[in-house]
Design a protein around this motif. Structure first.
Motif, short mmCIF file in Angstrom:
data_model
loop_
_atom_site.label_atom_id
_atom_site.label_comp_id
_atom_site.label_asym_id
_atom_site.label_seq_id
_atom_site.Cartn_x
_atom_site.Cartn_y
_atom_site.Cartn_z
N GLY A 165 3.40 3.68 -4.37
CA GLY A 165 2.32 3.40 -5.30
C GLY A 165 1.32 2.35 -4.82
N GLN A 166 1.63 1.70 -3.69
CA GLN A 166 0.72 0.68 -3.13
C GLN A 166 -0.46 1.36 -2.45
OE1 GLN A 166 2.66 -2.17 -0.57
NE2 GLN A 166 0.75 -2.67 0.49
N LYS A 206 -20.36 8.03 -3.32
CA LYS A 206 -20.61 6.63 -3.69
C LYS A 206 -19.54 6.04 -4.60
CE LYS A 206 -25.49 7.02 -2.82
NZ LYS A 206 -26.84 6.83 -3.26
N MET A 207 -18.36 6.64 -4.61
CA MET A 207 -17.23 6.13 -5.37
C MET A 207 -16.12 5.73 -4.40
SD MET A 207 -17.05 8.91 -8.51
CE MET A 207 -15.31 8.80 -8.45
N GLU A 208 -15.39 4.69 -4.73
CA GLU A 208 -14.24 4.28 -3.92
C GLU A 208 -12.99 4.91 -4.52
OE1 GLU A 208 -14.15 0.04 -3.71
OE2 GLU A 208 -16.24 -0.06 -3.10
N ILE A 209 -12.24 5.62 -3.70
CA ILE A 209 -11.03 6.32 -4.14
C ILE A 209 -9.83 5.73 -3.40
CG2 ILE A 209 -9.82 8.53 -4.28
CD1 ILE A 209 -13.52 8.62 -3.92
N PRO A 210 -8.98 4.97 -4.09
CA PRO A 210 -7.79 4.42 -3.42
C PRO A 210 -6.74 5.51 -3.17
CG PRO A 210 -7.85 3.72 -5.71
CD PRO A 210 -9.09 4.53 -5.46
N ILE A 211 -6.14 5.47 -1.99
CA ILE A 211 -5.05 6.39 -1.65
C ILE A 211 -3.78 5.55 -1.57
CG2 ILE A 211 -4.18 8.06 0.03
CD1 ILE A 211 -6.85 8.89 -1.29
N ALA A 212 -2.78 5.94 -2.36
CA ALA A 212 -1.55 5.18 -2.44
C ALA A 212 -0.43 5.87 -1.67
CB ALA A 212 -1.14 5.01 -3.90
N TRP A 224 -13.29 4.19 4.04
CA TRP A 224 -14.07 2.99 3.78
C TRP A 224 -13.31 1.75 4.22
CZ3 TRP A 224 -13.79 -1.10 0.05
CH2 TRP A 224 -14.94 -1.88 0.00
N LYS A 225 -12.00 1.70 3.90
CA LYS A 225 -11.21 0.52 4.26
C LYS A 225 -9.76 0.91 4.44
CE LYS A 225 -10.74 -4.28 3.07
NZ LYS A 225 -11.10 -5.37 2.21
#
Length: 70
Positions: free
Chosen positions: A26-27, A36-42, A13-14
């Motif tokens: 961890g960033q 339809k969910m946003e999942i951040p990858i650190a 997505w971004k």
């Protein structure tokens, strides 16, 4: 060299970092969209973004390399 990999299948997505940018452990570096969910990858380690292997809109599978840190 360290790799950041997708923790699940989804669409990129971004991308929130750029090549040459210093990131901390961890960033968030990439945000995936799945069901339809946003999942951040650190980042799992600190380092400098060496190469980004995906583009926004790409579909990735679990375990695919998203970017490389040095």
């Amino acid at each position: 060299m360290k790799q950041v990999v997708a923790t699940m299948a989804g669409n990129v997505w971004k991308i929130v970092v750029t090549v040459g940018e210093q990131v901390e452990e961890g960033q968030d570096v990439v945000i995936l969209e799945s069901m339809k969910m946003e999942i951040p990858i650190a980042a799992e380690a600190s380092g400098t973004v060496q190469e980004i292997h995906v583009q926004e809109g790409d579909f990735v599978n679990e375990g695919d390399v998203l970017l490389t840190l040095e």
